[in-house]
Every structure is written in C-alpha cells, then in structure tokens.
Write a protein that holds these residues in place. Structure first.
Motif, PDB file in Angstrom:
ATOM      1  N   ASP A 209       0.810  -1.216   0.000  1.00 50.10           N
ATOM      2  CA  ASP A 209       0.000   0.000   0.000  1.00 50.10           C
ATOM      3  C   ASP A 209       0.845   1.268   0.000  1.00 50.10           C
ATOM      4  O   ASP A 209       0.313   2.355   0.229  1.00 50.10           O
ATOM      5  N   SER A 210       2.138   1.158  -0.254  1.00 46.90           N
ATOM      6  CA  SER A 210       3.025   2.321  -0.128  1.00 46.90           C
ATOM      7  C   SER A 210       2.630   3.451  -1.076  1.00 46.90           C
ATOM      8  O   SER A 210       2.748   4.626  -0.714  1.00 46.90           O
ATOM      9  N   GLU A 211       2.142   3.138  -2.265  1.00 43.82           N
ATOM     10  CA  GLU A 211       1.721   4.186  -3.197  1.00 43.82           C
ATOM     11  C   GLU A 211       0.497   4.925  -2.649  1.00 43.82           C
ATOM     12  O   GLU A 211       0.422   6.156  -2.710  1.00 43.82           O
ATOM     13  N   LEU A 212      -0.459   4.183  -2.107  1.00 39.28           N
ATOM     14  CA  LEU A 212      -1.642   4.789  -1.486  1.00 39.28           C
ATOM     15  C   LEU A 212      -1.222   5.692  -0.325  1.00 39.28           C
ATOM     16  O   LEU A 212      -1.691   6.820  -0.194  1.00 39.28           O
ATOM     17  N   ILE A 213      -0.319   5.202   0.503  1.00 39.57           N
ATOM     18  CA  ILE A 213       0.141   5.947   1.680  1.00 39.57           C
ATOM     19  C   ILE A 213       0.834   7.237   1.274  1.00 39.57           C
ATOM     20  O   ILE A 213       0.544   8.305   1.805  1.00 39.57           O
ATOM     21  N   ARG A 214       1.734   7.154   0.305  1.00 41.37           N
ATOM     22  CA  ARG A 214       2.412   8.368  -0.171  1.00 41.37           C
ATOM     23  C   ARG A 214       1.401   9.347  -0.764  1.00 41.37           C
ATOM     24  O   ARG A 214       1.504  10.553  -0.566  1.00 41.37           O
ATOM     25  N   GLY A 215       0.404   8.818  -1.471  1.00 36.72           N
ATOM     26  CA  GLY A 215      -0.634   9.671  -2.043  1.00 36.72           C
ATOM     27  C   GLY A 215      -1.465  10.365  -0.975  1.00 36.72           C
ATOM     28  O   GLY A 215      -1.806  11.544  -1.113  1.00 36.72           O
ATOM     29  N   LEU A 216      -1.812   9.636   0.091  1.00 35.22           N
ATOM     30  CA  LEU A 216      -2.578  10.233   1.188  1.00 35.22           C
ATOM     31  C   LEU A 216      -1.797  11.357   1.854  1.00 35.22           C
ATOM     32  O   LEU A 216      -2.337  12.432   2.127  1.00 35.22           O
TER      33      LEU A 216
ATOM     34  N   CYS B  67       6.323  13.254   2.948  1.00 35.72           N
ATOM     35  CA  CYS B  67       6.326  11.787   2.913  1.00 35.72           C
ATOM     36  C   CYS B  67       7.560  11.251   3.633  1.00 35.72           C
ATOM     37  O   CYS B  67       8.443  10.651   3.029  1.00 35.72           O
ATOM     38  N   THR B  68       7.605  11.469   4.944  1.00 35.84           N
ATOM     39  CA  THR B  68       8.734  10.978   5.732  1.00 35.84           C
ATOM     40  C   THR B  68       8.574   9.486   5.982  1.00 35.84           C
ATOM     41  O   THR B  68       7.468   8.939   5.894  1.00 35.84           O
ATOM     42  N   GLN B  69       9.661   8.853   6.309  1.00 30.33           N
ATOM     43  CA  GLN B  69       9.613   7.419   6.618  1.00 30.33           C
ATOM     44  C   GLN B  69       8.703   7.164   7.818  1.00 30.33           C
ATOM     45  O   GLN B  69       7.905   6.241   7.809  1.00 30.33           O
TER      46      GLN B  69
ATOM     47  N   VAL C 262      -3.704   1.817   7.432  1.00 28.40           N
ATOM     48  CA  VAL C 262      -4.178   1.314   6.143  1.00 28.40           C
ATOM     49  C   VAL C 262      -4.346  -0.205   6.199  1.00 28.40           C
ATOM     50  O   VAL C 262      -5.250  -0.763   5.582  1.00 28.40           O
ATOM     51  N   ALA C 263      -3.505  -0.867   6.993  1.00 29.10           N
ATOM     52  CA  ALA C 263      -3.593  -2.326   7.137  1.00 29.10           C
ATOM     53  C   ALA C 263      -4.844  -2.750   7.914  1.00 29.10           C
ATOM     54  O   ALA C 263      -5.284  -3.888   7.790  1.00 29.10           O
ATOM     55  N   ALA C 264      -5.402  -1.850   8.706  1.00 31.71           N
ATOM     56  CA  ALA C 264      -6.589  -2.181   9.517  1.00 31.71           C
ATOM     57  C   ALA C 264      -7.586  -1.025   9.452  1.00 31.71           C
ATOM     58  O   ALA C 264      -7.835  -0.355  10.454  1.00 31.71           O
ATOM     59  N   PRO C 265      -8.161  -0.773   8.251  1.00 31.79           N
ATOM     60  CA  PRO C 265      -9.094   0.354   8.147  1.00 31.79           C
ATOM     61  C   PRO C 265     -10.294   0.181   9.074  1.00 31.79           C
ATOM     62  O   PRO C 265     -10.737  -0.933   9.320  1.00 31.79           O
TER      63      PRO C 265
ATOM     64  N   VAL D  89     -10.522   5.793   7.966  1.00 36.46           N
ATOM     65  CA  VAL D  89     -11.792   5.365   7.386  1.00 36.46           C
ATOM     66  C   VAL D  89     -11.895   6.005   5.998  1.00 36.46           C
ATOM     67  O   VAL D  89     -12.291   7.162   5.880  1.00 36.46           O
ATOM     68  N   PRO D  90     -11.510   5.258   4.979  1.00 40.39           N
ATOM     69  CA  PRO D  90     -11.432   5.850   3.635  1.00 40.39           C
ATOM     70  C   PRO D  90     -12.711   6.557   3.194  1.00 40.39           C
ATOM     71  O   PRO D  90     -12.655   7.640   2.640  1.00 40.39           O
ATOM     72  N   GLU D  91     -13.849   5.968   3.452  1.00 44.58           N
ATOM     73  CA  GLU D  91     -15.101   6.538   2.967  1.00 44.58           C
ATOM     74  C   GLU D  91     -15.630   7.678   3.835  1.00 44.58           C
ATOM     75  O   GLU D  91     -16.646   8.270   3.520  1.00 44.58           O
ATOM     76  N   ALA D  92     -14.949   8.018   4.913  1.00 49.42           N
ATOM     77  CA  ALA D  92     -15.438   9.072   5.813  1.00 49.42           C
ATOM     78  C   ALA D  92     -14.971  10.464   5.420  1.00 49.42           C
ATOM     79  O   ALA D  92     -15.389  11.444   6.005  1.00 49.42           O
TER      80      ALA D  92
END
Length: 150
Positions: free
Chosen positions: A4-11, A19-21, A31-34, A87-90
């Motif tokens: 999910d690293s691309e999603l995380i960097r995008g968020l 986009c720090t480590q 993201v692993a436990a939405p 919560v992605p949809e929130a």
C-alpha cells in the motif's frame, strides 16, 4: 513498507504532508486495519511489531498532523482514551458512527448512514443554531463486540 506504499504516499501528499519514513510507517498501520480505532499504546505496539520504534513525541505529532489534515479520525471512548482510525469513505462526511465495546473498549468506526447525515443537517437548520458552524458530529453505539461475546 507494504504493498500500500503508493496509497500511503498519495494520502500524505494530498494532505499536504511530507512523505517521511515515520509518517509512511505510521499510516501503514492504519491502512492495514481500516476502520479499527487504535490508542497511542496500540499504535506503538503495532509499530514495534513491525520493527519500528518512534519516540512518543514524534508519534503524537504525526497523529495530530494526520488528524488535522483529515487523513485520520479520532474518538475518545468512555474509558477516556483517544483512539485514531483510517476510514477511507469518511472523508466526505462531517458525521461518523462508532461502536464501542463495553467490555474491551475497542472502537470500530464506519461512515455514518445517509439517514444520520440528513437528520443532523435538518437539526442544524433550526434557527437556534444559526450562529454556530457544524464541524463534525459523532454517534456512538455501545454494546459487546463479537470477540467478547464468545
């Protein structure tokens, strides 16, 4: 880092955050436990389980920034512990609904049903609220979760 690293960097980027480590590693836990709301201690344990150690100040600052940017939500339970969730949809709604287990105090968040959003919008149309600006509204449902029931 996860798949999910691309999603995380995008968020992080869309929220205007660097986009720090540390930020990427922290957001990866969520993201692993939405929808699972995690306390500071639970977040720290999850990070340590992934071999990551963040000092407490960094963790608190990052959580604050992610919440302020709207990437994470937070809720304080009856046990007075603040928990954070992704919560992605929130993102589009100022309303949130929560289930809090009265036994283990785990909190699960979901997007508020459309009917709740409509009801809250109707309530704020009341003339007595005209000088107020609604930022968010939360509904908490209490009960016993499936794990504690078994």
């Amino acid at each position: 880092m996860t798949d999910d690293s691309e999603l995380i960097r995008g968020l992080l980027s869309s929220a205007g955050l660097r986009c720090t480590q540390a930020g990427q590693q922290l957001l990866a836990v969520f993201v692993a436990a939405p929808r699972d709301a995690l306390s500071h201690a639970e977040i720290d344990l999850a990070l340590q389980g992934n071999g990551i150690r963040l000092n407490r100040v960094t963790l608190y600052r990052l959580l604050g920034r992610l919440k302020h940017a709207g990437v994470l939500t937070s809720h304080t339970g009856e046990d007075r512990i603040t928990r954070f969730a992704y919560v992605p949809e929130a993102y589009d709604s100022p309303c949130a609904s929560y289930f809090e287990c009265q036994s283990c105090h785990r909190i699960r968040q979901s997007k508020a049903p459309e009917a709740l959003t409509e009801l809250l919008n109707e309530l704020i149309q009341d003339p007595s609220w005209r000088d107020y600006q609604l930022l968010n509204a939360n509904l908490t449902i209490s009960g016993i979760c499936a794990e504690c029931r078994s």
